[in-house]
Design a protein around this motif. Structure first.
Motif, PDB file in Angstrom:
ATOM      1  N   ALA A  16     -35.407  10.457  79.713  1.00  0.00           N
ATOM      2  CA  ALA A  16     -34.908  11.469  80.653  1.00  0.00           C
ATOM      3  C   ALA A  16     -33.420  11.298  80.961  1.00  0.00           C
ATOM      4  O   ALA A  16     -32.658  12.261  80.973  1.00  0.00           O
ATOM      5  CB  ALA A  16     -35.724  11.405  81.939  1.00  0.00           C
ATOM      6  N   SER A  17     -32.988  10.029  81.194  1.00  0.00           N
ATOM      7  CA  SER A  17     -31.590   9.877  81.610  1.00  0.00           C
ATOM      8  C   SER A  17     -30.649  10.211  80.448  1.00  0.00           C
ATOM      9  O   SER A  17     -29.571  10.763  80.648  1.00  0.00           O
ATOM     10  CB  SER A  17     -31.345   8.478  82.161  1.00  0.00           C
ATOM     11  OG  SER A  17     -31.555   7.543  81.139  1.00  0.00           O
ATOM     12  N   ARG A  18     -31.067   9.899  79.233  1.00  0.00           N
ATOM     13  CA  ARG A  18     -30.222  10.244  78.076  1.00  0.00           C
ATOM     14  C   ARG A  18     -30.162  11.757  77.868  1.00  0.00           C
ATOM     15  O   ARG A  18     -29.131  12.308  77.503  1.00  0.00           O
ATOM     16  CB  ARG A  18     -30.731   9.561  76.812  1.00  0.00           C
ATOM     17  CG  ARG A  18     -30.490   8.060  76.864  1.00  0.00           C
ATOM     18  CD  ARG A  18     -30.805   7.391  75.562  1.00  0.00           C
ATOM     19  NE  ARG A  18     -30.572   5.964  75.685  1.00  0.00           N
ATOM     20  CZ  ARG A  18     -30.671   5.102  74.691  1.00  0.00           C
ATOM     21  NH1 ARG A  18     -31.009   5.535  73.486  1.00  0.00           N
ATOM     22  NH2 ARG A  18     -30.436   3.840  74.877  1.00  0.00           N
ATOM     23  N   ILE A  19     -31.283  12.411  78.087  1.00  0.00           N
ATOM     24  CA  ILE A  19     -31.289  13.871  77.944  1.00  0.00           C
ATOM     25  C   ILE A  19     -30.342  14.500  78.976  1.00  0.00           C
ATOM     26  O   ILE A  19     -29.568  15.400  78.663  1.00  0.00           O
ATOM     27  CB  ILE A  19     -32.725  14.424  78.083  1.00  0.00           C
ATOM     28  CG1 ILE A  19     -33.539  14.015  76.842  1.00  0.00           C
ATOM     29  CG2 ILE A  19     -32.722  15.945  78.246  1.00  0.00           C
ATOM     30  CD1 ILE A  19     -34.980  14.474  76.834  1.00  0.00           C
ATOM     31  N   LYS A  20     -30.349  13.950  80.181  1.00  0.00           N
ATOM     32  CA  LYS A  20     -29.444  14.479  81.208  1.00  0.00           C
ATOM     33  C   LYS A  20     -27.986  14.221  80.835  1.00  0.00           C
ATOM     34  O   LYS A  20     -27.119  15.057  81.061  1.00  0.00           O
ATOM     35  CB  LYS A  20     -29.764  13.847  82.565  1.00  0.00           C
ATOM     36  CG  LYS A  20     -31.031  14.418  83.174  1.00  0.00           C
ATOM     37  CD  LYS A  20     -31.216  13.899  84.580  1.00  0.00           C
ATOM     38  CE  LYS A  20     -32.572  14.300  85.117  1.00  0.00           C
ATOM     39  NZ  LYS A  20     -32.895  13.574  86.339  1.00  0.00           N
ATOM     40  N   ARG A  21     -27.744  13.040  80.227  1.00  0.00           N
ATOM     41  CA  ARG A  21     -26.367  12.754  79.814  1.00  0.00           C
ATOM     42  C   ARG A  21     -25.919  13.741  78.733  1.00  0.00           C
ATOM     43  O   ARG A  21     -24.806  14.247  78.741  1.00  0.00           O
ATOM     44  CB  ARG A  21     -26.258  11.317  79.294  1.00  0.00           C
ATOM     45  CG  ARG A  21     -24.856  11.030  78.796  1.00  0.00           C
ATOM     46  CD  ARG A  21     -24.612   9.571  78.548  1.00  0.00           C
ATOM     47  NE  ARG A  21     -25.669   8.997  77.743  1.00  0.00           N
ATOM     48  CZ  ARG A  21     -25.972   7.705  77.741  1.00  0.00           C
ATOM     49  NH1 ARG A  21     -25.307   6.879  78.498  1.00  0.00           N
ATOM     50  NH2 ARG A  21     -26.927   7.252  76.982  1.00  0.00           N
ATOM     51  N   VAL A  22     -26.808  14.017  77.786  1.00  0.00           N
ATOM     52  CA  VAL A  22     -26.490  14.989  76.738  1.00  0.00           C
ATOM     53  C   VAL A  22     -26.206  16.359  77.372  1.00  0.00           C
ATOM     54  O   VAL A  22     -25.254  17.051  77.005  1.00  0.00           O
ATOM     55  CB  VAL A  22     -27.638  15.072  75.700  1.00  0.00           C
ATOM     56  CG1 VAL A  22     -27.525  16.321  74.843  1.00  0.00           C
ATOM     57  CG2 VAL A  22     -27.639  13.827  74.815  1.00  0.00           C
ATOM     58  N   ALA A  23     -27.023  16.725  78.353  1.00  0.00           N
ATOM     59  CA  ALA A  23     -26.819  18.015  79.029  1.00  0.00           C
ATOM     60  C   ALA A  23     -25.413  18.083  79.630  1.00  0.00           C
ATOM     61  O   ALA A  23     -24.728  19.096  79.510  1.00  0.00           O
ATOM     62  CB  ALA A  23     -27.883  18.203  80.110  1.00  0.00           C
ATOM     63  N   LEU A  81     -34.371  19.418  77.083  1.00  0.00           N
ATOM     64  CA  LEU A  81     -32.922  19.584  77.215  1.00  0.00           C
ATOM     65  C   LEU A  81     -32.593  20.904  77.923  1.00  0.00           C
ATOM     66  O   LEU A  81     -31.695  20.952  78.772  1.00  0.00           O
ATOM     67  CB  LEU A  81     -32.266  19.517  75.821  1.00  0.00           C
ATOM     68  CG  LEU A  81     -30.748  19.550  75.785  1.00  0.00           C
ATOM     69  CD1 LEU A  81     -30.123  18.478  76.672  1.00  0.00           C
ATOM     70  CD2 LEU A  81     -30.257  19.375  74.335  1.00  0.00           C
ATOM     71  N   ALA A  82     -33.340  21.950  77.586  1.00  0.00           N
ATOM     72  CA  ALA A  82     -33.119  23.236  78.273  1.00  0.00           C
ATOM     73  C   ALA A  82     -33.394  23.080  79.768  1.00  0.00           C
ATOM     74  O   ALA A  82     -32.622  23.551  80.613  1.00  0.00           O
ATOM     75  CB  ALA A  82     -34.016  24.318  77.666  1.00  0.00           C
ATOM     76  N   MET A  83     -34.484  22.351  80.110  1.00  0.00           N
ATOM     77  CA  MET A  83     -34.808  22.143  81.528  1.00  0.00           C
ATOM     78  C   MET A  83     -33.709  21.350  82.229  1.00  0.00           C
ATOM     79  O   MET A  83     -33.371  21.622  83.388  1.00  0.00           O
ATOM     80  CB  MET A  83     -36.137  21.406  81.657  1.00  0.00           C
ATOM     81  CG  MET A  83     -37.336  22.238  81.232  1.00  0.00           C
ATOM     82  SD  MET A  83     -38.824  21.216  81.354  1.00  0.00           S
ATOM     83  CE  MET A  83     -39.890  22.051  80.207  1.00  0.00           C
ATOM     84  N   ALA A  84     -33.145  20.363  81.523  1.00  0.00           N
ATOM     85  CA  ALA A  84     -32.060  19.565  82.116  1.00  0.00           C
ATOM     86  C   ALA A  84     -30.871  20.472  82.429  1.00  0.00           C
ATOM     87  O   ALA A  84     -30.265  20.379  83.507  1.00  0.00           O
ATOM     88  CB  ALA A  84     -31.646  18.445  81.161  1.00  0.00           C
ATOM     89  N   LEU A  85     -30.543  21.374  81.504  1.00  0.00           N
ATOM     90  CA  LEU A  85     -29.413  22.285  81.722  1.00  0.00           C
ATOM     91  C   LEU A  85     -29.697  23.239  82.881  1.00  0.00           C
ATOM     92  O   LEU A  85     -28.824  23.494  83.720  1.00  0.00           O
ATOM     93  CB  LEU A  85     -29.114  23.058  80.429  1.00  0.00           C
ATOM     94  CG  LEU A  85     -28.425  22.219  79.345  1.00  0.00           C
ATOM     95  CD1 LEU A  85     -28.551  22.865  77.973  1.00  0.00           C
ATOM     96  CD2 LEU A  85     -26.960  21.975  79.691  1.00  0.00           C
ATOM     97  N   HIS A  86     -30.937  23.717  82.954  1.00  0.00           N
ATOM     98  CA  HIS A  86     -31.308  24.589  84.081  1.00  0.00           C
ATOM     99  C   HIS A  86     -31.092  23.849  85.397  1.00  0.00           C
ATOM    100  O   HIS A  86     -30.546  24.390  86.352  1.00  0.00           O
ATOM    101  CB  HIS A  86     -32.783  25.010  84.003  1.00  0.00           C
ATOM    102  CG  HIS A  86     -33.110  25.838  82.796  1.00  0.00           C
ATOM    103  ND1 HIS A  86     -34.396  25.986  82.313  1.00  0.00           N
ATOM    104  CD2 HIS A  86     -32.313  26.539  81.954  1.00  0.00           C
ATOM    105  CE1 HIS A  86     -34.375  26.753  81.234  1.00  0.00           C
ATOM    106  NE2 HIS A  86     -33.124  27.095  80.990  1.00  0.00           N
TER     107      HIS A  86
END
Ligand code: ASP
Ligand code: MG
Length: 406
Positions: A16-23, A81-86
């Motif tokens: 999760a934290s990496r996905i948020k960083r990518v976002a 990733l889409a959810m992180a961006l949202h």
């Protein structure tokens, strides 16, 4: 507004934290005024885990089902990733390969892209969304899901960059770029700022696992500049493109190595037309990918035929070749599985003498025995004992002054 395609590898979205960083990285590009299409790989070891699970259930999993299964890894990553961006207040939409318009042939587990209909992606971009595409997959004419072969997300990203006429395809992983040699083997290896498609293709084909060869090929054909950089920092990375400056062209650019080499020699093969075909056709039919092939000039109407395969394919190759060798009257088959390959690569070697001599001299001073030599216009490869590969890379790196800045 320019369009940028970004691709994030499995380690960059593992958790999760990496996905948020990518976002957050995607948002930065977006806020710099670009349209962004993102291609993601499956999180961490997801694909390996799915393969393992399939084989636990059935020793011979159905190919169609297996491709659907494997395609889900990328789908999971793209939705998260889409959810992180949202969550960060940005419009984003995830699309699987089929929704993104990626059409393929029906060769399951190694499908080729036959065409891309970018209509849906363009529509979403127009609406102002960041578009996240699940990598490594497409759909056949019959609406069956396919995958593009392991590491195939790179291919998805470059193909999309080509069709969307993106400014660049930025490929992010956990490495900072392309190095003069594998930095895990040689800490003094230096990061390159740029490299040509053809040099990169030789590097990856000869053991440098930095990017999928198919993606580089596609980049060259459609002139898509590919930036290889880390998603874990803001260092500039390496640009793979066409125009590498003259000065740089005149040098060896990198040293590739490969520890996965086994060799088979068919000894005293009768020297007559058709013999090579008799040996290599059945190997191809058995799905064994043969690499270097060397045939000695014959003096007494027999020749020795030597070729290399990946270590994992040695046993299978011997099973195919031994009976053929016996049937064509060859003396015997011998194999060696503890080999490696070291290659020097650079467009500057084209038409320039002296590189081979310097390579062989360097290896000889290290007391490294060369078993086989193969070349292309911009590459010289020596097959040597696996245990000496590290020494060879180190010595060659020094001999060709690769530690010096370009
Ligand atoms: N997830 C797939 C694999 O590991 C595709 C990719 O990562 O590019 O092979
Ligand atoms: Mg992967």
């Amino acid at each position: 507004m320019t369009l940028i395609v970004q691709k994030y590898g499995g380690t960059s979205v593992a958790g999760a934290s990496r996905i948020k960083r990518v976002a957050r990285r995607i948002i930065k590009t977006r806020e710099a005024g670009h349209q962004v299409v993102v291609v993601v790989s499956a999180m961490g070891d997801t694909t390996d885990d799915l393969v393992k699970m399939a084989y636990q259930i059935n020793e011979f999993p159905d190919k169609r089902e297996l491709d659907v299964l494997l395609s889900t890894g990328e789908v999971v990553a793209s939705t998260l990733l889409a959810m992180a961006l949202h969550g960060m207040g940005f419009p984003a939409i995830s699309l699987n390969g089929a929704q993104a318009g990626i059409r393929t042939d029906s060769a399951y587990s190694r499908a080729r892209i036959t065409g891309i209909d970018p209509a849906r992606i363009l529509k979403e971009l127009e609406k102002g969304s960041i578009v996240i595409v699940a990598g490594f997959q497409g759909i056949t004419e019959d609406l069956d899901i396919t995958t593009l072969g392991r590491g195939g997300s790179d291919t998805t990203a470059v193909a999309l960059a080509a069709i969307l006429k993106a400014k660049t395809c930025e490929r992010y992983t956990d490495v900072n770029g392309i190095y003069t040699a594998d930095p895990r083997l040689l800490p003094e290896a230096r990061k390159l700022t740029e490299i040509s498609y053809e040099e990169m293709l030789e590097m990856v084909t000869y053991g440098f696992k930095a990017i999928h060869p198919r993606a580089v090929e596609l980049g060259e054909v459609f002139s898509v500049p590919i930036l290889v950089a880390s998603s874990f920092n803001d260092k500039p990375g390496t640009l793979i493109h066409k125009e590498v400056s003259m000065e740089i062209r005149n040098k060896v650019r990198g040293i590739a190595h490969d520890l996965d080499v086994a060799k088979i020699t068919v000894v005293r093969v009768p020297d007559r037309p058709g013999i090579a075909a008799q040996i290599f056709l059945p190997l191809a039919e058995a799905g064994i990918s043969v690499d270097t092939i060397v045939q000695n000039a014959s003096i007494d109407n027999t020749t020795d035929l030597t070729f290399t395969v990946a270590k994992s394919q040695l046993a299978g190759a011997m099973t195919v070749v031994e009976p053929i060798a016996a049937s064509i009257g060859a003396q015997k088959c011998v194999s060696d599985s503890d080999l490696g390959k070291v290659s020097i690569i650079g467009s500057g070697m084209q038409n320039a003498p002296g590189y081979a001599a310097r390579m062989f001299d360097t290896l000889s001073k290290e007391n490294i025995n060369i078993l086989l030599i193969t070349t292309s216009e911009i590459r010289i490869t020596c097959i040597i004992e696996e245990a000496r590969v590290k020494d060879a890379v180190k010595a060659l790196h020094r001999a060709f002054e690769l530690e010096k800045a370009e």
